[in-house]
Each structure stands twice: as C-alpha cells, then as structure tokens.
Design an enzyme around this catalytic site. Sequence first.
Site, PDB file in Angstrom:
ATOM      1  N   SER A   1       0.832  -1.207   0.000  1.00 44.45           N
ATOM      2  CA  SER A   1       0.000   0.000   0.000  1.00 44.45           C
ATOM      3  C   SER A   1       0.871   1.263   0.000  1.00 44.45           C
ATOM      4  O   SER A   1       0.527   2.253  -0.646  1.00 44.45           O
ATOM      5  CB  SER A   1      -0.974   0.002   1.186  1.00 44.45           C
ATOM      6  OG  SER A   1      -0.280   0.174   2.392  1.00 44.45           O
TER       7      SER A   1
ATOM      8  N   ILE B   1      19.508  -5.002   5.437  1.00 40.76           N
ATOM      9  CA  ILE B   1      20.205  -4.506   4.241  1.00 40.76           C
ATOM     10  C   ILE B   1      21.703  -4.779   4.397  1.00 40.76           C
ATOM     11  O   ILE B   1      22.320  -4.351   5.374  1.00 40.76           O
ATOM     12  CB  ILE B   1      19.943  -2.996   4.039  1.00 40.76           C
ATOM     13  CG1 ILE B   1      18.438  -2.740   3.901  1.00 40.76           C
ATOM     14  CG2 ILE B   1      20.688  -2.449   2.823  1.00 40.76           C
ATOM     15  CD1 ILE B   1      17.756  -3.456   2.749  1.00 40.76           C
TER      16      ILE B   1
ATOM     17  N   ASN C   1      13.994   3.987   5.252  1.00 43.17           N
ATOM     18  CA  ASN C   1      13.013   2.966   5.638  1.00 43.17           C
ATOM     19  C   ASN C   1      11.870   3.637   6.377  1.00 43.17           C
ATOM     20  O   ASN C   1      12.050   4.684   6.993  1.00 43.17           O
ATOM     21  CB  ASN C   1      13.704   1.948   6.558  1.00 43.17           C
ATOM     22  CG  ASN C   1      12.749   0.875   7.059  1.00 43.17           C
ATOM     23  OD1 ASN C   1      11.931   0.341   6.294  1.00 43.17           O
ATOM     24  ND2 ASN C   1      12.819   0.561   8.342  1.00 43.17           N
TER      25      ASN C   1
ATOM     26  N   HIS D   1       9.129   2.792   9.436  1.00 47.74           N
ATOM     27  CA  HIS D   1       8.859   1.840  10.508  1.00 47.74           C
ATOM     28  C   HIS D   1       7.555   2.246  11.191  1.00 47.74           C
ATOM     29  O   HIS D   1       7.348   3.429  11.478  1.00 47.74           O
ATOM     30  CB  HIS D   1      10.021   1.842  11.511  1.00 47.74           C
ATOM     31  CG  HIS D   1       9.861   0.796  12.559  1.00 47.74           C
ATOM     32  ND1 HIS D   1      10.119  -0.533  12.327  1.00 47.74           N
ATOM     33  CD2 HIS D   1       9.408   0.872  13.839  1.00 47.74           C
ATOM     34  CE1 HIS D   1       9.861  -1.227  13.422  1.00 47.74           C
ATOM     35  NE2 HIS D   1       9.421  -0.401  14.351  1.00 47.74           N
TER      36      HIS D   1
ATOM     37  N   ASP E   1      16.653  -0.746  12.092  1.00 46.00           N
ATOM     38  CA  ASP E   1      15.902   0.403  12.636  1.00 46.00           C
ATOM     39  C   ASP E   1      16.747   1.369  13.472  1.00 46.00           C
ATOM     40  O   ASP E   1      16.237   1.961  14.424  1.00 46.00           O
ATOM     41  CB  ASP E   1      14.718  -0.099  13.500  1.00 46.00           C
ATOM     42  CG  ASP E   1      13.790  -1.015  12.714  1.00 46.00           C
ATOM     43  OD1 ASP E   1      13.625  -0.780  11.513  1.00 46.00           O
ATOM     44  OD2 ASP E   1      13.247  -1.955  13.311  1.00 46.00           O
TER      45      ASP E   1
ATOM     46  N   GLU F   1       1.285   6.770   7.366  1.00 44.27           N
ATOM     47  CA  GLU F   1       2.337   6.425   6.380  1.00 44.27           C
ATOM     48  C   GLU F   1       1.967   6.959   4.997  1.00 44.27           C
ATOM     49  O   GLU F   1       2.789   7.592   4.321  1.00 44.27           O
ATOM     50  CB  GLU F   1       2.531   4.903   6.331  1.00 44.27           C
ATOM     51  CG  GLU F   1       3.111   4.365   7.623  1.00 44.27           C
ATOM     52  CD  GLU F   1       3.405   2.869   7.576  1.00 44.27           C
ATOM     53  OE1 GLU F   1       4.303   2.440   8.296  1.00 44.27           O
ATOM     54  OE2 GLU F   1       2.729   2.137   6.830  1.00 44.27           O
TER      55      GLU F   1
END
Length: 286
Positions: free
Chosen positions: A111, A186, A200, A202, A243, A272
């Site tokens: 999404s 990664i 990224n 989170h 993270d 997001e």
Amino acid sequence: MFKRLQEKWGVSTRQFWIIFIAFGLTGTTTAFITRYVAAWLGLGPDSFWLWKLLLRIGMLLIGYQVLLLGYGALLGQWAFFWKYEQKLLQKLGILSKNTQKLAIFASGAGSNAAKIIAHFKNHPTIQIVLIVCNKPEAGVLKIAAENGIPTLLIEKDRFAKGDGYCPELLEKGVNFVVLAGFLWKIPQTLIAAYPNQIINIHPALLPKYGGKGMYGAKVHEAVIAAGEKESGITIHYVNEHYDEGATIFQATCSIHQGDDADSLAHKIHGLEHQHFPLVIERLLTK
Ligand code: GAR
C-alpha cells in the site's frame, strides 16, 4: 536546531561535528586569504567599493567552495561536500538537475509503494524505476505490473552474502532506495553503494518497538500490550543495524481505550500514506 540540521543532512552525530568544523575552518581561511588578496591587489579602505565587493563575491563563489571541498576531503567527508557543491551548482543553474531514479523495496501488500508510485507518476525530476521484492506472491508485484514498473525478485543468499543485487540497481540507474515494508536486513555492500541514500519506514516511534523481528502487526501488538497512549511512524536512514539509522521524520497518533492491533495498524497506515511520499519528495528536492 543542530538536531534538525543533522537530520536534514542525514549524517551521524560524529559526521555532523566534523562537517561543522570543515565549514568553520573554510570560513576562517577564506576571510584570511581575502584580506591577503585585497592587500596584494592594493585594495584598501579608500578603494572603490565595487572592486572590494567583486573580490568578496569571487572569493565566496570560487575560493570558499574550493576550500570547502579541500577541508571536506581532508576530514574524510568528500562525499558529503561533493554532493553539497553539486546542489549549489544546480541552484545557480550551472549544472542541470538530474532525474532521481528510485527503487522501492517492498514485500508486503504494497500500500505504501502504491501511494509513492501514484505521487511521483508525473513528477518532473523523480521517477520510480524498479520494484524489488523477495516474495513471489507479494501484492506489490501486481501494483508494479499495473503501473508498468519493472520488478526484480531477489533471493536471500545473493542479497545478504553476495553483491546485494547492486549490478541490477546500477544498471537501472537507481540512485535512491526506499524500503516500504521490506523486512530483510540490508547488507553492507548495498549500504556502501548507497551512502545516506537508503531510507526505511517503521510503524512505530523509534527507538522504541524496533529491531529484529519487529514488523507489521507484531509492532502494534507490543505497543498495545505496553499500554502506550501514543504510537506513530518513523522514517529513517538505513544503516547496518535494524531500525537504527538517523531519524528523518516522525508523526504520531493517539491510542484510545478499545484500540487493538488492527485499529492501530489502520491509523498507522493512514499516517504512512499521508507522509511517506511527501518526505521522500522533500529529501530529493531540497
Ligand atoms: C508498513 O506499515 C511498514 O511500516 C511496515 O510494513 C508495512 C508495509 O505495509 N514495515 C515494517 O514493519 C519494517 N520494520 P504495505 O506493504 O501496505 O506498504
């Protein structure tokens, strides 16, 4: 203010202070040299103001920039200052703006990837050129096909222990990587190939509720179980630890009585979708 600048530059605290020192040294040295050049040219307090102004502008446009690169290189920050100079030249219209080519790494429903693709569909300088995925059944592959974006299905051994698929990314001209629901760590190869160019998202307020194994519903369950009154999203640079890279952006939402992992996930997805494309655009056009 320092924290904000550090986040804008996307550097570690150590790197931030080194860069700060490089700017300081450059400013002082330029002022020093300007005084000598003025004396050498015979410019004094009574000289015509225009000549003194031209000298200052010349020193700022050329001397300062060359010194900045020199000090930057000496202090091990060539990559940062070279990018800084390129941006300056683009702002002055001397260098044409490059198209930014993005790869989105996603392995879930996609999404976020869908929102990002829609946002940049007709963007003048930002283009999504590749969707990278590690699950053949992931929804994001369908989204890529619907939008005519090439996909790359990757396998773990080569990604983690081999070349990190750098050749394929470079071949597509990718210069920025966005992780949107991608759960593998990664590898260093990729981080080295894209310094400060991998970000990224989170689904929690890092540094809480992050780390290995903390993804999707697991994050929301842990947040609810801890009785938190607030959660949110974190967009951050990616480093070699899960993270832990520098934070770029956070947004929060409240948790009410009766909220469960599903309702929280819904709120988080809303945040997001609202912020991620805009944060990417801000980063790549600043
Ligand atoms: C997003 O909520 C993202 O924050 C999360 O996966 C979801 C993917 O959703 N990422 C992580 O948990 C990373 N640790 P999407 O496939 O619908 O975009």
